[in-house]
Design a protein around this motif. Sequence first.
Motif, PDB file in Angstrom:
ATOM      1  N   VAL A 141      -8.225   0.232  -1.714  1.00 56.50           N
ATOM      2  CA  VAL A 141      -9.066   0.835  -0.547  1.00 56.50           C
ATOM      3  C   VAL A 141     -10.515   0.910  -0.721  1.00 56.50           C
ATOM      4  CG1 VAL A 141      -8.908   2.626   0.810  1.00 56.50           C
ATOM      5  CG2 VAL A 141      -6.666   1.817   0.363  1.00 56.50           C
ATOM      6  N   TYR A 142     -10.694   1.318  -2.035  1.00 56.94           N
ATOM      7  CA  TYR A 142     -12.174   1.626  -2.499  1.00 56.94           C
ATOM      8  C   TYR A 142     -12.906   0.580  -2.268  1.00 56.94           C
ATOM      9  CZ  TYR A 142     -16.284   3.056  -5.190  1.00 56.94           C
ATOM     10  OH  TYR A 142     -17.561   3.005  -5.467  1.00 56.94           O
ATOM     11  N   SER A 161      -5.286   2.776  -4.170  1.00 59.31           N
ATOM     12  CA  SER A 161      -6.467   3.433  -3.942  1.00 59.31           C
ATOM     13  C   SER A 161      -7.787   2.636  -4.372  1.00 59.31           C
ATOM     14  CB  SER A 161      -6.322   4.825  -4.551  1.00 59.31           C
ATOM     15  OG  SER A 161      -5.284   5.698  -4.293  1.00 59.31           O
ATOM     16  N   PHE A 220       0.754  -1.385   0.030  1.00 56.05           N
ATOM     17  CA  PHE A 220      -0.045  -0.013  -0.126  1.00 56.05           C
ATOM     18  C   PHE A 220       0.985   1.423   0.135  1.00 56.05           C
ATOM     19  CE2 PHE A 220      -3.294  -3.134   1.140  1.00 56.05           C
ATOM     20  CZ  PHE A 220      -4.213  -2.461   0.523  1.00 56.05           C
TER      21      PHE A 220
END
Length: 562
Positions: free
Chosen positions: A386-387, A383, A353
């Motif tokens: 994470v979404y 990202s 990450f």
Amino acid sequence: MSGTLRFEILGPQRAWYADRQLNLGPGKQRAVLAVLLLSAGRPVSTGQIVEAVWPEEPPANGPNVVQKYVAGLRRVLEPDRSPRTPGQVLSLTDAGYLLRVDPEAVDAVRFERGVRRAERHRAAGRIADAAAELRAALELWHGEPFGGLSGPVLDAARQRLVETRATALETWAELELEQGRHRELIGGLVELVAEFPVRERLRYQQMLALYRSGRQAEALAAYREIDDLLREEYGIEPGEALQKLHRKILRADPSLAPAVPSPRPGPPDTAAPASDRPAESAPGLPASPPQPAPALPDAAVAPPRYPGPGGFPAGAPPILPDRPRRERHPLPRWVSATATVGGTVLVLLSFGFVTWLVILGYAVRRRSWRLGQLAVGYLAAASLVVYLIATDDPTTEVPVAEAFFALGLVTLCWVVGAGQVVLLNRWVWGKVTGRPLAVQARDEEQRLRREQARYLVHRYPTARQEFAIGRPDLPRAFDDGGLVDVNAVPDSVLATLPGLTDEQRRQVAMERWLRGPYGSMEELAARCPLPLAVTDRLRDILLFLPPPGDVGSGQAPPTGPR
């Protein structure tokens, strides 16, 4: 009759016999004549004419069509010749069609020879003679060369002539400034800047002429104009020479004052009477005043020059602008190893990450846009993961496709990212590719030297001869990084070009001899069919400069089997 023929190609193509203009016929016939004029004194094969005149859709009966146009040209150029007698001006040889004309009968030849004579006058310190020679050469121009004709061969020749004219105009303006004719020069420079808006040397001369004429505000406005243009259109700022002149104008530096007063001094903002204005004899080129400027006294301080021909001391190259390198100050190996280990551990512990952050650090350190783009890609992937996690409903089952997609992104950022960080260590990369650090450093240094040598040739045309750039066959002290001027080196150097077979090397030499110099890598690849991998390799080391000899003088035939 060939001695009374005159040809104009610096504008709409025309031919004259004595004082009578000749009708050159349809466009294709004029194109055939243009190709022959570019190789005047050298035979041109039928296939070469077909390729130049019909580059995209050659006629099925190309030789017959060429023969028809050649016959039409013979009737125009030799109207008194009997139909069954061989041509004297345009004849057929075993190697192709040969146009026999006096080189001075072609305006492009006279132009380039005039430019070279001006260079010799200037090198000898005869500034007035050099300016007069350039003015006479530039008056030969009547528009765009080969007006109305197109094709790769003619386009390359046109581009070369236009570039030579632009450089000659810059040199002419510089000579006028050296003679104190800044007031007379302003109007012509306004037209030239409009014609060549991004040539910084012309902008420099315009600013200097305005300042010396007492128009400081207009000189500063001229700088703002080029600064806005370069920033908005190209994302760059003006060169160091322009910036330095701008700073000097702001503080009214005494060194900018002319060494010799203008021949016709007057109020800075008052135009000269119409009867006293110099007449313009060529587009963008105001004629010089009839009275010669007074000679410079021996003790006079020469006005500052914009970098250009003769603008640097012989025997040593000027200081080149500092080109950005991937890493200006290489880190010690232990520091580099520590950074690699720390970055890899950080990527592994974060499950990928923060891979983007590690890559971004390398991008900033090495000033690499590619690594910056890679960091953005890793950031986008992280990202997205994470979404997906944030929008996942724990009460419902995750679709298999979505799960595999998220797992793939994590694997990319985690495993592939860690491997990428390891390979960014140059010692590791050298072990993987077999290129040690010393070899990498040497290759990078040679690349920088080639880049700086190209900069020299572009900004300082006389550096080509003074430092023998692109001539590994000549003794020299300047290291150009291994550049090869394909239009100037002998065949023995062409035989060392990397990636070519012996047959391809012979073809490169033969094509240069038969059809003249190469204008670009694309033209070289087209005339001597070369694979893409070879052209990409040659592009980094080849220079495509106009040959140093006179136009139309020809070159010695290549050695070796044909």
